[in-house]
Design a protein around this motif. Structure first.
Motif, mmCIF file in Angstrom:
data_model
loop_
_atom_site.group_PDB
_atom_site.id
_atom_site.type_symbol
_atom_site.label_atom_id
_atom_site.label_comp_id
_atom_site.label_asym_id
_atom_site.label_seq_id
_atom_site.Cartn_x
_atom_site.Cartn_y
_atom_site.Cartn_z
ATOM 1 N N HIS A 262 0.809 -1.224 0.000
ATOM 2 C CA HIS A 262 0.000 0.000 0.000
ATOM 3 C C HIS A 262 0.843 1.275 0.000
ATOM 4 O O HIS A 262 0.302 2.364 0.129
ATOM 5 N N HIS A 263 2.167 1.145 -0.154
ATOM 6 C CA HIS A 263 3.032 2.310 -0.002
ATOM 7 C C HIS A 263 2.862 3.337 -1.112
ATOM 8 O O HIS A 263 3.231 4.506 -0.941
ATOM 9 N N LEU A 264 2.290 2.936 -2.254
ATOM 10 C CA LEU A 264 2.044 3.894 -3.336
ATOM 11 C C LEU A 264 0.555 4.194 -3.489
ATOM 12 O O LEU A 264 0.128 4.747 -4.508
ATOM 13 N N GLY A 265 -0.224 3.868 -2.471
ATOM 14 C CA GLY A 265 -1.647 4.194 -2.478
ATOM 15 C C GLY A 265 -2.475 3.225 -3.299
ATOM 16 O O GLY A 265 -2.065 2.088 -3.566
ATOM 17 N N ALA A 266 -3.648 3.699 -3.706
ATOM 18 C CA ALA A 266 -4.583 2.855 -4.448
ATOM 19 C C ALA A 266 -4.002 2.449 -5.802
ATOM 20 O O ALA A 266 -3.299 3.225 -6.453
ATOM 21 N N LEU A 267 -4.299 1.219 -6.218
ATOM 22 C CA LEU A 267 -3.780 0.669 -7.474
ATOM 23 C C LEU A 267 -4.903 0.478 -8.480
ATOM 24 O O LEU A 267 -6.049 0.208 -8.115
ATOM 25 N N GLU A 268 -4.544 0.600 -9.758
ATOM 26 C CA GLU A 268 -5.508 0.371 -10.835
ATOM 27 C C GLU A 268 -4.769 -0.219 -12.027
ATOM 28 O O GLU A 268 -3.740 0.313 -12.455
ATOM 29 N N LEU A 269 -5.281 -1.315 -12.546
ATOM 30 C CA LEU A 269 -4.685 -1.941 -13.721
ATOM 31 C C LEU A 269 -4.789 -0.997 -14.909
ATOM 32 O O LEU A 269 -5.838 -0.404 -15.161
ATOM 33 N N ASP A 270 -3.695 -0.856 -15.656
ATOM 34 C CA ASP A 270 -3.644 0.077 -16.789
ATOM 35 C C ASP A 270 -3.224 -0.687 -18.051
ATOM 36 O O ASP A 270 -2.050 -0.755 -18.386
ATOM 37 N N GLY A 271 -4.211 -1.289 -18.730
ATOM 38 C CA GLY A 271 -3.888 -2.033 -19.943
ATOM 39 C C GLY A 271 -3.975 -3.532 -19.742
ATOM 40 O O GLY A 271 -4.366 -4.032 -18.676
ATOM 41 N N PRO A 272 -3.581 -4.300 -20.763
ATOM 42 C CA PRO A 272 -3.730 -5.759 -20.710
ATOM 43 C C PRO A 272 -2.725 -6.417 -19.777
ATOM 44 O O PRO A 272 -1.703 -5.836 -19.424
#
Length: 412
Positions: A262-272
């Motif tokens: 969690h050190h870089l905050g919320a995550l979101e997949l970006d691409g395939p």
């Protein structure tokens, strides 16, 4: 391409494979000798080849070569310097991942030991440079068979012309068809692992820091990209990797968060997201008369050290230097005596890197408490030895051993 009388046109060098390594060799050869006749063959149209969502780690030596070739100046704005690297070793369920090893990011002042570069930026620049220099392209064109003669080689394209050349270079990947046709045997085995490659967005900036987390299933690498984005190279057992790639986005991101943290905050997949089987494959020979291997056709190694593409760039720099020097001396560039110089230069270095990555993967991709204690002691020891750390950085930057001129930023 045929002459008016129907005979095949003679090239000096035909390169089978229009990826980064094949195109770099074409550009290096044409820059070294503008009179050299060079052609590139690839099964796919070139505009499809550079629609690649992945990113690659470009070592400092490779960026010097790309600068000398006039490529880096065009793409440097899209590169992300790696300013720092940390290494951890833990179990997946551990709440805290202690950092055992840290690396500063510079080989010399102002020169990071590596950059992350989007593949979709590098390929078009290499292709345009090759076209501008007069490289001929046969794409799509499938290299079907070849025959070696005393003074040339004949390459037959599927449904197309026969090309003649003084030298045929196979840059057609780890499953090289031409390597097999040449009768070159390989040392190879499957790790039972696959590397999941994906790009993620995150809430906080990475500040150019790369992370390598050694987990029981294999290394989990977080590599910084421009903006609040990172490239992942995530090693899992092949069955687990296939399950994760097939999973819905919510499940994938949940498993990703367990490893990423969690050190870089919320995550979101970006691409395939894609998974690639991992193994070791080393060619026993790099050359035959009028035939040479470069890149993954010569060596496929585990991505644990991030050196796969950079080994290919070393091949390019060494082979280009050998061939241009031979041309200047009036020698036959396809003769075995000339090509043997390239083989002596590159084969030992490649086998050495293959052994190192194999040992590292076996040492770190397990859940043994005893091995973890031993390797963590070793990592901590290295972290307290500046001289040894500098040596590792030099290796990662591509400056270890006899360095070809292009990798030193010098013209051939």
């Amino acid at each position: 391409m045929a002459k008016k009388d129907g005979s095949a046109e003679m090239f000096d060098v035909v390169i089978a494979g229009g990826g980064y390594v094949g195109l770099s060799l074409a550009v290096a050869l044409k820059q070294g000798d503008k009179g050299l006749r060079c052609a590139v063959v690839d099964p796919k149209p070139m505009d499809q080849l550079y629609k690649d969502p992945r990113a690659s780690a470009i070592a400092a030596a490779a960026s010097r070569m790309l600068t000398q070739l006039g490529i880096w100046q065009q793409i440097a704005g899209e590169a992300q310097p790696i300013n720092e690297m940390i290494v951890t070793d833990s179990k997946l369920r551990d709440a805290v991942r202690p950092v055992f090893l840290t690396f500063g990011g510079e080989t010399t002042e102002g020169e990071p030991f590596a950059h992350m570069m989007p593949n979709g930026v590098m390929m078009p620049a290499l292709y345009k440079a090759a076209k501008k220099l007069g490289v001929s392209f046969f794409a799509p064109g499938i290299a079907e068979t070849f025959r070696t003669h005393a003074d040339h080689v004949e390459l037959s394209l599927d449904g197309g012309p026969v090309l003649k050349a003084r030298l045929l270079v196979a840059a057609d990947g780890v499953r090289s068809r031409l390597r097999d046709l040449a009768g070159i045997r390989t040392v190879n085995w499957d790790y039972g692992q696959s590397g999941i490659v994906a790009t993620v967005k995150h809430e906080r900036p990475h500040n150019g820091r790369a992370e390598e987390h050694f987990l029981p299933a294999g290394p989990f690498a977080i590599l910084p990209l421009p903006g609040n984005r990172s490239s992942l190279v995530w090693t899992e057992k092949t069955s687990d990797a296939e399950r994760l790639v097939r999973a819905d986005e919510f499940t994938f991101e949940l498993e990703l968060e367990r490893r990423f943290g969690h050190h870089l905050g919320a995550l979101e997949l970006d691409g395939p997201r894609r998974a690639y089987p991992l193994g070791l494959k080393l060619a026993r020979d790099f050359v035959k008369p009028r035939f040479a291997l470069i890149g993954d056709a010569a060596h496929g190694i585990h991505p644990i050290a991030g050196q796969g593409l950079n080994l290919g760039f070393k091949d390019v720099a060494a082979l280009a230097e050998v061939l241009i020097d031979a041309r200047r001396l009036g020698q036959d560039i396809g003769s075995f005596d000339v090509l043997e110089r390239y083989q002596r230069w590159r084969r030992f270095d490649t086998f050495q890197m293959g052994v190192v990555t194999d040992v590292l993967n076996r040492l770190f991709s397990n859940d043994s408490d005893v091995l973890r204690a031993v390797r963590d002691f070793g990592l901590g020891l290295v972290d307290r030895m500046p001289g040894l750390k500098s040596r590792f950085i030099k290796e990662a930057a591509g400056f270890a051993g006899p360095v070809p001129k292009l990798l030193s930023g010098e013209p051939i």
